[in-house]
Design a protein around this motif. Sequence first.
Motif, PDB file in Angstrom:
ATOM      1  N   ALA A 190       0.747  -1.156   0.206  1.00 44.17           N
ATOM      2  CA  ALA A 190      -0.051   0.133  -0.058  1.00 44.17           C
ATOM      3  C   ALA A 190       0.780   1.342   0.045  1.00 44.17           C
ATOM      4  O   ALA A 190       0.712   2.050  -0.764  1.00 44.17           O
ATOM      5  CB  ALA A 190      -0.939   0.083   1.210  1.00 44.17           C
ATOM      6  N   VAL A 243      -5.685   2.461  -5.792  1.00 47.59           N
ATOM      7  CA  VAL A 243      -6.663   1.229  -5.439  1.00 47.59           C
ATOM      8  C   VAL A 243      -6.460  -0.121  -6.193  1.00 47.59           C
ATOM      9  O   VAL A 243      -6.096  -1.175  -5.797  1.00 47.59           O
ATOM     10  CB  VAL A 243      -8.049   1.730  -5.832  1.00 47.59           C
ATOM     11  N   TRP A 282      -3.566  -7.506  -3.159  1.00 47.40           N
ATOM     12  CA  TRP A 282      -4.604  -8.342  -2.304  1.00 47.40           C
ATOM     13  C   TRP A 282      -4.830  -9.641  -3.259  1.00 47.40           C
ATOM     14  O   TRP A 282      -4.801 -10.688  -2.502  1.00 47.40           O
ATOM     15  CB  TRP A 282      -6.065  -7.594  -2.306  1.00 47.40           C
ATOM     16  N   ILE A 330      -6.859  -6.505   3.978  1.00 46.19           N
ATOM     17  CA  ILE A 330      -7.268  -5.189   3.505  1.00 46.19           C
ATOM     18  C   ILE A 330      -7.228  -4.411   4.840  1.00 46.19           C
ATOM     19  O   ILE A 330      -6.598  -3.166   4.738  1.00 46.19           O
ATOM     20  CB  ILE A 330      -8.907  -5.318   3.083  1.00 46.19           C
ATOM     21  N   ALA A 331      -7.390  -4.828   6.187  1.00 49.70           N
ATOM     22  CA  ALA A 331      -7.100  -4.221   7.189  1.00 49.70           C
ATOM     23  C   ALA A 331      -5.834  -3.725   7.405  1.00 49.70           C
ATOM     24  O   ALA A 331      -5.545  -2.423   7.802  1.00 49.70           O
ATOM     25  CB  ALA A 331      -7.540  -5.033   8.457  1.00 49.70           C
ATOM     26  N   ASN A 332      -4.837  -4.760   7.255  1.00 52.74           N
ATOM     27  CA  ASN A 332      -3.589  -4.173   7.547  1.00 52.74           C
ATOM     28  C   ASN A 332      -3.058  -3.043   6.413  1.00 52.74           C
ATOM     29  O   ASN A 332      -2.387  -1.965   6.654  1.00 52.74           O
ATOM     30  CB  ASN A 332      -2.590  -5.295   7.188  1.00 52.74           C
ATOM     31  N   SER A 333      -3.525  -3.056   5.218  1.00 49.96           N
ATOM     32  CA  SER A 333      -3.262  -2.227   4.042  1.00 49.96           C
ATOM     33  C   SER A 333      -3.787  -0.642   4.718  1.00 49.96           C
ATOM     34  O   SER A 333      -3.114   0.042   4.505  1.00 49.96           O
ATOM     35  CB  SER A 333      -3.980  -2.475   2.926  1.00 49.96           C
ATOM     36  N   TRP A 334      -4.999  -0.727   5.242  1.00 48.87           N
ATOM     37  CA  TRP A 334      -5.688   0.421   5.746  1.00 48.87           C
ATOM     38  C   TRP A 334      -4.784   0.978   6.897  1.00 48.87           C
ATOM     39  O   TRP A 334      -4.277   2.217   7.044  1.00 48.87           O
ATOM     40  CB  TRP A 334      -6.915   0.345   6.325  1.00 48.87           C
ATOM     41  N   ALA A 335      -4.408  -0.056   8.026  1.00 48.57           N
ATOM     42  CA  ALA A 335      -3.991   0.428   8.999  1.00 48.57           C
ATOM     43  C   ALA A 335      -2.710   1.383   9.146  1.00 48.57           C
ATOM     44  O   ALA A 335      -2.497   2.293   9.882  1.00 48.57           O
ATOM     45  CB  ALA A 335      -3.786  -0.734  10.218  1.00 48.57           C
ATOM     46  N   TYR A 336      -1.701   0.903   8.240  1.00 49.87           N
ATOM     47  CA  TYR A 336      -0.465   1.535   8.010  1.00 49.87           C
ATOM     48  C   TYR A 336      -0.446   2.621   7.240  1.00 49.87           C
ATOM     49  O   TYR A 336       0.454   3.517   7.015  1.00 49.87           O
ATOM     50  CB  TYR A 336       0.460   0.586   7.938  1.00 49.87           C
ATOM     51  N   LEU A 337      -1.481   3.261   6.587  1.00 51.04           N
ATOM     52  CA  LEU A 337      -1.341   3.923   5.453  1.00 51.04           C
ATOM     53  C   LEU A 337      -1.784   5.494   6.019  1.00 51.04           C
ATOM     54  O   LEU A 337      -2.978   5.624   6.668  1.00 51.04           O
ATOM     55  CB  LEU A 337      -2.423   3.654   4.351  1.00 51.04           C
ATOM     56  N   GLU A 338      -1.105   6.454   5.863  1.00 51.82           N
ATOM     57  CA  GLU A 338      -1.476   7.612   6.444  1.00 51.82           C
ATOM     58  C   GLU A 338      -1.979   8.608   5.268  1.00 51.82           C
ATOM     59  O   GLU A 338      -1.633   8.328   4.011  1.00 51.82           O
ATOM     60  CB  GLU A 338      -0.200   8.428   7.002  1.00 51.82           C
TER      61      GLU A 338
END
Lengths: 254, 229
Positions: free
Chosen positions: A88, A160, A167, A182-190
């Motif tokens: 990501a 995207v 993914w 998907i959760a991990n992709s989101w979690a670390y993205l600022e």
Amino acid sequence: MNPLRAIGRPALRVTRGIGAVTLFAVRGLAGLRPFPWWAILAQLLQIGWLSLPVVGLTALFTGAALALQIHSGGERFQASDVVPAIVAIGMVRELGPVLGGLMVAARVASSIAAEIGTMRVTEQIDALVTLSTDPIRWLVTPRLWAAVLSLPVLVAVGDVIGIMGGWLIGTTSLGFNSVTYIANSWAYLEGWDVMSGLIKGAVFGLIVALSGCWCGMRSGRGAAGVGRATTSAVVAAAVGILAANFALTGLFFR
Amino acid sequence: MIEVRGLRKAFGQARVLDGVDLRVGQGESLCVIGQSGTGKSVLLKCILGLIQPDEGVILSQGQPLEPYRFMRRFGMLFQGAALFDSLSVWQNVAFRLRQRMSDRAARAIALEKLARVGLDRNVADLMPAELSGGMAKRVGLARAIADDPAVIFFDEPTTGLDPIRARAIDGLIRGIVTETGATAVTITHDMASVRAIGDRVALLQGGRIVHDGPVASMDQAPALAHFLA
Ligand SMILES: Nc1ncnc2c1ncn2[C@@H]1O[C@H](COP(=O)(O)OP(=O)(O)OP(=O)(O)O)[C@@H](O)[C@H]1O
Ligand SMILES: [Mg+2]
């Protein structure tokens, strides 16, 4: 031969060139009155919409390959679960804008240079002037703005799709759970990761359209002249994108 | 009145114009002849400010000619027609008109100008790529005269046309000059055209004007003997 002169002359020429291109860009960007709605819309279609397939496919394969690489690289120090986060971040900060920009450079800088170059050699640009129309306003302004506006959107779409590419590989062959990925992709993205990529996109859009317009306007005579203009436009756009990417990355993430 | 003084232009080593002096009076029709490649088209483009001359001045009514200010009053037919190939025929002809009137009004005028150059209305919606060379030339002519310019430049208006059409175009140009009092500068290789449209004829040779005199007495001019043969 005087060594100062040997250095001075090319230096002067480069400075003069940079000045001329900058002036050209400013004049091109400033020609918005009256606002060229139709011309910009037509160029948005040409530059933005029709580039979607190329940019999307590029992002898809890049995201997928990135996932594979990070997985196998990460295994060496037992860190293969960073795949989603790194894919990501790598996509949105770097590969989305750069590869998207390069693909658009290949597709758009060349076609702009060929079109404007042909108009130059068939005297259509001269004809515009005799019909009291500023060629820069008529031809350059809509292309510059359309590229500046559409590249960030293309980059966002590419981001995207690239993440989806990772993914796809992650869940089908690297053993990741779809939801966790998907959760991990989101979690670390600022937010700034994404934003910086979009800003890069806008700058690359300007570089692409500017290279095409500048080289086209200065096209030499005949079909050979247009051919050279097209080549120079793509080379200038590609090198410009990579150099600007380095500069912007340094500026944003030092 | 348009006046050219001491115009010089070289492309690299090739000196194309080497001190051209020329005057065209208000409402006068000047024909410029000369062998292929002597710089006739370059001369027109210098007058129009499309090519920057190396030396020399171009005056309009005694004032230095600034292209963008004067261009409104000018019309130009390019040797290669130079139609905008992304616009249809009528949009080409109406290009300048559409900047200040509705499309409907501009189209009506465009159709009328197309009729004057012998093109009927089903040509109006074609694209330039669909035209023959002679048709493109005539569309270029219609575009040059569309906005009733005060000064018109024609670069070989009859080249590529059949003789009947060529004489009709000669008549059209002469008609515009006499009816509207426009000033015309016509480049041509066709001495019949010179007779039909010119008040004066100038011969460009070796980068200079070597003959400049009335059309009426051109048969006696030794410099033109070669062209009249
Ligand atoms: N932009 C340019 N760059 C370099 N050379 C040029 C350019 N334009 C014209 N020339 C050269 O200038 C010379 C004169 O060209 P020009 O087109 O004015 O000839 P001409 O008198 O109009 O000929 P013709 O009757 O065949 O149209 C030619 O030798 C041409 O090669
Ligand atoms: Mg010529």
